[in-house]
Design a protein around this motif. Sequence first.
Motif, PDB file in Angstrom:
ATOM      1  N   ARG A 188       0.856  -1.162   0.266  1.00 36.94           N
ATOM      2  CA  ARG A 188      -0.014   0.025   0.242  1.00 36.94           C
ATOM      3  C   ARG A 188       0.685   1.319  -0.722  1.00 36.94           C
ATOM      4  N   SER A 189       2.461   0.966   0.949  1.00 36.45           N
ATOM      5  CA  SER A 189       2.738   1.926   1.033  1.00 36.45           C
ATOM      6  C   SER A 189       3.555   2.887  -1.001  1.00 36.45           C
ATOM      7  N   TYR A 190       3.989   1.748  -1.248  1.00 35.73           N
ATOM      8  CA  TYR A 190       4.490   1.862  -2.533  1.00 35.73           C
ATOM      9  C   TYR A 190       3.224   2.037  -3.685  1.00 35.73           C
ATOM     10  N   LEU A 191       2.278   2.041  -3.530  1.00 37.19           N
ATOM     11  CA  LEU A 191       1.598   1.833  -4.755  1.00 37.19           C
ATOM     12  C   LEU A 191       1.243   3.839  -4.070  1.00 37.19           C
ATOM     13  N   ALA A 192       0.877   4.283  -3.085  1.00 35.59           N
ATOM     14  CA  ALA A 192       0.605   5.527  -2.537  1.00 35.59           C
ATOM     15  C   ALA A 192       2.147   6.619  -3.358  1.00 35.59           C
ATOM     16  N   GLY A 193       2.969   6.029  -3.303  1.00 38.82           N
ATOM     17  CA  GLY A 193       4.292   6.576  -3.907  1.00 38.82           C
ATOM     18  C   GLY A 193       4.888   6.899  -2.861  1.00 38.82           C
ATOM     19  N   ALA A 194       5.433   6.051  -1.696  1.00 41.41           N
ATOM     20  CA  ALA A 194       6.121   6.422   0.093  1.00 41.41           C
ATOM     21  C   ALA A 194       7.376   5.117  -0.254  1.00 41.41           C
ATOM     22  N   HIS A 195       8.271   5.274  -1.339  1.00 40.12           N
ATOM     23  CA  HIS A 195       8.697   4.268  -1.777  1.00 40.12           C
ATOM     24  C   HIS A 195      10.073   4.166  -0.803  1.00 40.12           C
ATOM     25  N   ALA A 196      10.414   5.143  -0.352  1.00 38.70           N
ATOM     26  CA  ALA A 196      11.358   5.364   0.859  1.00 38.70           C
ATOM     27  C   ALA A 196      10.606   4.178   1.982  1.00 38.70           C
ATOM     28  N   GLU A 197       9.055   4.410   2.532  1.00 43.03           N
ATOM     29  CA  GLU A 197       8.809   3.791   3.321  1.00 43.03           C
ATOM     30  C   GLU A 197       8.160   2.377   2.824  1.00 43.03           C
ATOM     31  N   ALA A 198       7.672   1.783   2.489  1.00 42.35           N
ATOM     32  CA  ALA A 198       7.954   0.553   2.208  1.00 42.35           C
ATOM     33  C   ALA A 198       9.034   0.332   1.922  1.00 42.35           C
ATOM     34  N   ARG A 199      10.845   0.526   0.940  1.00 41.81           N
ATOM     35  CA  ARG A 199      11.560   0.123   1.053  1.00 41.81           C
ATOM     36  C   ARG A 199      11.861  -0.065   2.327  1.00 41.81           C
ATOM     37  N   ALA A 200      12.188   0.287   3.547  1.00 40.49           N
ATOM     38  CA  ALA A 200      12.170   0.599   5.106  1.00 40.49           C
ATOM     39  C   ALA A 200      11.651  -0.983   5.367  1.00 40.49           C
ATOM     40  N   ALA A 201      10.484  -1.042   5.546  1.00 42.64           N
ATOM     41  CA  ALA A 201       8.971  -2.029   5.870  1.00 42.64           C
ATOM     42  C   ALA A 201       9.414  -2.694   5.106  1.00 42.64           C
ATOM     43  N   PHE A 202       9.719  -3.355   3.920  1.00 42.38           N
ATOM     44  CA  PHE A 202      10.167  -4.054   3.134  1.00 42.38           C
ATOM     45  C   PHE A 202      12.006  -4.410   3.898  1.00 42.38           C
ATOM     46  N   ASN A 203      12.629  -3.398   3.859  1.00 41.15           N
ATOM     47  CA  ASN A 203      13.508  -5.060   4.788  1.00 41.15           C
ATOM     48  C   ASN A 203      13.488  -4.999   6.022  1.00 41.15           C
ATOM     49  N   ARG A 204      12.379  -4.855   6.633  1.00 37.83           N
ATOM     50  CA  ARG A 204      12.066  -5.201   7.580  1.00 37.83           C
ATOM     51  C   ARG A 204      12.096  -7.010   8.236  1.00 37.83           C
ATOM     52  N   LEU A 205      11.210  -7.033   6.537  1.00 37.41           N
ATOM     53  CA  LEU A 205      10.467  -8.754   6.420  1.00 37.41           C
ATOM     54  C   LEU A 205      11.983  -9.148   5.763  1.00 37.41           C
ATOM     55  N   LEU A 206      12.726  -8.658   5.615  1.00 36.75           N
ATOM     56  CA  LEU A 206      13.408  -9.859   4.918  1.00 36.75           C
ATOM     57  C   LEU A 206      14.110 -10.667   5.496  1.00 36.75           C
ATOM     58  N   PRO A 207      14.512 -10.482   6.309  1.00 39.71           N
ATOM     59  CA  PRO A 207      14.669 -12.057   7.507  1.00 39.71           C
ATOM     60  C   PRO A 207      14.072 -13.307   7.163  1.00 39.71           C
ATOM     61  N   LEU A 208      12.899 -12.428   7.035  1.00 38.76           N
ATOM     62  CA  LEU A 208      11.563 -14.304   7.107  1.00 38.76           C
ATOM     63  C   LEU A 208      11.023 -14.325   6.071  1.00 38.76           C
ATOM     64  N   ILE A 209      11.277 -13.294   4.958  1.00 37.33           N
ATOM     65  CA  ILE A 209      11.438 -13.598   3.212  1.00 37.33           C
ATOM     66  C   ILE A 209      12.317 -15.078   3.174  1.00 37.33           C
ATOM     67  N   ARG A 210      13.515 -14.154   3.408  1.00 42.11           N
ATOM     68  CA  ARG A 210      14.857 -15.302   2.953  1.00 42.11           C
ATOM     69  C   ARG A 210      14.813 -16.806   3.365  1.00 42.11           C
ATOM     70  N   PHE A 211      14.600 -16.187   5.276  1.00 44.78           N
ATOM     71  CA  PHE A 211      14.351 -18.395   5.914  1.00 44.78           C
ATOM     72  C   PHE A 211      13.286 -19.129   4.634  1.00 44.78           C
ATOM     73  N   GLY A 212      12.262 -18.485   4.491  1.00 42.47           N
ATOM     74  CA  GLY A 212      11.045 -18.918   4.130  1.00 42.47           C
ATOM     75  C   GLY A 212      11.113 -19.816   2.213  1.00 42.47           C
ATOM     76  N   LEU A 213      12.749 -19.279   1.746  1.00 42.91           N
ATOM     77  CA  LEU A 213      13.388 -19.484   0.191  1.00 42.91           C
ATOM     78  C   LEU A 213      14.044 -20.899   0.260  1.00 42.91           C
ATOM     79  N   GLN A 214      14.121 -21.293   1.305  1.00 41.64           N
ATOM     80  CA  GLN A 214      15.372 -22.139   2.091  1.00 41.64           C
ATOM     81  C   GLN A 214      14.293 -24.088   1.066  1.00 41.64           C
ATOM     82  N   PRO A 215      15.414 -24.090  -0.227  1.00 41.60           N
ATOM     83  CA  PRO A 215      14.778 -25.677  -0.359  1.00 41.60           C
ATOM     84  C   PRO A 215      15.184 -26.398   0.787  1.00 41.60           C
ATOM     85  N   GLY A 216      14.078 -27.878   0.436  1.00 38.47           N
ATOM     86  CA  GLY A 216      13.805 -28.200   1.435  1.00 38.47           C
ATOM     87  C   GLY A 216      13.273 -28.874   2.307  1.00 38.47           C
TER      88      GLY A 216
END
Length: 170
Positions: free
Chosen positions: A97-125
């Motif tokens: 929602r932030s990204y689509l509203a044009g608040a790209h820096a806010e969206a990146r900051a919030a996304f970066n907070r999720l990266l460890p969880l996102i990365r963890f869920g990509l482990q093959p097997g």
Amino acid sequence: MAAAGLPVMVQDAPASTGVTLPAPLVVELSKLDGVESAKVETQPTAPKVGAVIDATAGEFPVLGGQNALFVLEEYARGAVGTMPASEFPDLLAPVLRSYLAGAHAEARAAFNRLLPLIRFGLQPGIAWSIHKYVLQRRGVIASATVRAPAVDADAATLAALDLILSDLSL
């Protein structure tokens, strides 16, 4: 496809299917009756998302995949959505929602907070084990047990995941 009366999403997921769909093939498939969208999971996802969108003049909805790992880059190239695993859509929705509203820096900051969880869920097997464990921890499902060929994550992996979930206050 049209005879079944159901919409079809073309899924470019070579890790699961063993087949990579080149962008020109996805574009050709987009012309078939009943084919209404595509999900791109071939890395790098953003360039392929952009190539399909450009070749279809933005008339064919394309979603990203890979647990939303490159969702902001995919959105920047015209993606209309993403299909991550099911354990964190409530956390990802405000980012988008932030990204689509044009608040790209806010969206990146919030996304970066999720990266460890996102990365963890990509482990093959063990990805399915990770997703189910998070769902169980969040009270969505009762059991994190997975069926073969998936395997349960080991105790040390789950302890590391618990640290990530703690950091996210989950």
